[in-house]
Write an enzyme that holds these catalytic residues in place. Sequence first.
Site, PDB file in Angstrom:
ATOM      1  CB  CYS A   2      -0.924   0.026   1.219  1.00 21.94           C
ATOM      2  SG  CYS A   2      -2.053  -1.376   1.333  1.00 21.94           S
ATOM      3  N   GLY A  28      -1.071   0.944  -4.967  1.00 24.63           N
ATOM      4  CA  GLY A  28      -2.374   0.375  -4.653  1.00 24.63           C
ATOM      5  C   GLY A  28      -3.460   1.074  -5.431  1.00 24.63           C
ATOM      6  CG  ASN A 101       3.129  -0.585   2.777  1.00 18.84           C
ATOM      7  OD1 ASN A 101       2.658  -1.563   2.211  1.00 18.84           O
ATOM      8  ND2 ASN A 101       4.336  -0.108   2.484  1.00 18.84           N
ATOM      9  N   GLY A 102       1.751  -3.167   4.720  1.00 17.71           N
ATOM     10  CA  GLY A 102       2.440  -4.375   5.158  1.00 17.71           C
ATOM     11  C   GLY A 102       1.477  -5.437   5.615  1.00 17.71           C
ATOM     12  CE1 TYR A 257       5.063  -4.819 -11.402  1.00 15.65           C
ATOM     13  CE2 TYR A 257       4.251  -4.643  -9.157  1.00 15.65           C
ATOM     14  CZ  TYR A 257       4.009  -4.654 -10.520  1.00 15.65           C
ATOM     15  OH  TYR A 257       2.742  -4.490 -10.986  1.00 15.65           O
ATOM     16  CB  THR A 303       8.468  -2.262 -13.604  1.00 13.80           C
ATOM     17  OG1 THR A 303       7.091  -1.990 -13.402  1.00 13.80           O
ATOM     18  CG2 THR A 303       9.217  -2.074 -12.311  1.00 13.80           C
ATOM     19  CG  ASP A 365       7.864  -8.483 -16.980  1.00 19.01           C
ATOM     20  OD1 ASP A 365       7.928  -7.314 -16.552  1.00 19.01           O
ATOM     21  OD2 ASP A 365       6.799  -9.126 -17.044  1.00 19.01           O
ATOM     22  CG  ASP A 366       8.724  -6.341 -13.113  1.00 21.79           C
ATOM     23  OD1 ASP A 366       8.218  -7.245 -12.425  1.00 21.79           O
ATOM     24  OD2 ASP A 366       8.055  -5.580 -13.825  1.00 21.79           O
TER      25      ASP A 366
END
Length: 502
Positions: A2, A28, A101-102, A257, A303, A365-366
């Site tokens: 988030c 997010g 966040n987490g 990412y 990314t 790609d990442d």
Amino acid sequence: MCGIVGIVGQSPVNQRIYDALTVLQHRGQDAAGIMTVREGELFARKDAGLVRDVFQQRHMLQLAGNVGIGHVRYPTAGCDRADEAQPFYVNSPFGIGLGHNGNLTNAMQLTESLVRDDRRHLNTSSDSEVLLNVLASELQKRSGGKFAPQDIFAALENVFRRCRGGFAVVALVVGHGVVGFRDPNGIRPLVLGRRESPRGTEWMLASESVALDMLGFRLVRDVNPGEAVYVDQEARLHTHQCAPAARHTPCVFEYVYFARPDSIIDNISVHKARMRMGERLAEKVRRLRPDHDIDVVIPIPDTSRTSAMQMAAALGVKYREGFVKNRYIGRTFIMPGQEMREKSVRGKLNAIDLEFRGRNVLLVDDSIVRGTTSAQIIEMAREAGAAKVYFASAAPPVRYPNVYGIDMPVASELVAAGRSEDEVARIIGADWLIYQDLQDLIAACRHDNAQIEDFDTSCFSGEYVTGDVTADYLGRLVRERADDVKARRRDDPQAGRVIRAV
């Protein structure tokens, strides 16, 4: 994952929090919320959707006050419905709003103790509400008489003692100010910024430094692992180390990412880390296939662009933009369900045939998580006329669940889990697949000035830095957080609720 922000300003903060959330939108896209306070009166607006959709002019006008917090939600545990958008709020003591966040790894045990011992009521299955109530309970124990910064820090010492996992938090305490704190391993990011306005000093907390940049705040430093930062209503800064710093291991997936390339996290430039990822991956290509027949390197936007450009330069082959991205489609990896992710890929990308026709193409790609997006993109490259399609991942194989806030908790949903690289290549349809080595990824993310030797690499290595992740815990995540389980919860709006709307 988030995005969080908190500001203590000298003028209304509603527009600045909104602007910061738009910059953090990549973290997010599921829901957004802002909470402000003016003269003890709390104002809040939150709902499902993008920032631009959640907040209209009438909402912004109602978000009064010079102090506030904001949140953009990425759907993980207990985050499936609009009423679980953050910030969460409890009215005692003082009135506290919280953005998180987490992910807490001991949320179940905390829920039991909150109900049994703290006599707290929980209305959702969100671990963020659990964390909020732990904070409220600890503040309640110290809320008699005069309330000083040391009381907040004493309460937070117990919050750290009780809570495990990866977390970065901003909390608005009505009548006092904004608190920010970060888990003892520093898994989830949190930065502190300062700005001198004509009216005085202003402070800001955010998930990434880019949010500070766009609002004219100077990056002071990262919040340290286990540290709490308290900015009172008079914009005075107080800090305290509330828990002994454990081994500092920021999440390596931030650099792979999640974070924007123009962010600096723990004194490490995301952009430069991704450049080094490309260089390391090119070295591996030359080592494994010194006589490679790659004609062109094409990134899968956005990314992986930085890594792809460095790969092309190091390999001495052309770099081309082969996919046009529809910028009005969200990031597929952080969409809430696999069906939505699969449907969005072709609406998100379109191939430029001229860059593929008759060429041996290396797509970069990442990372590769579930593999379905990679398979569809490889199919698009073949339809555009590519002779051969090679695929490079700037990250190692994702083989293990992530439990610290990234939505990849079920091993059965990870294409690399229990499979060799050749098996993954066959599944996604690549003529050759090359992954970054884990040690090369760690080396790419290290920086001399950062003083960080290691990272949380649990989704690649299966090693969980908090030391409390058991097989039983992972098994429970399968039952609670698999895509099909979350889909059933979304289909049943009453699922998991304690209070039912009538």
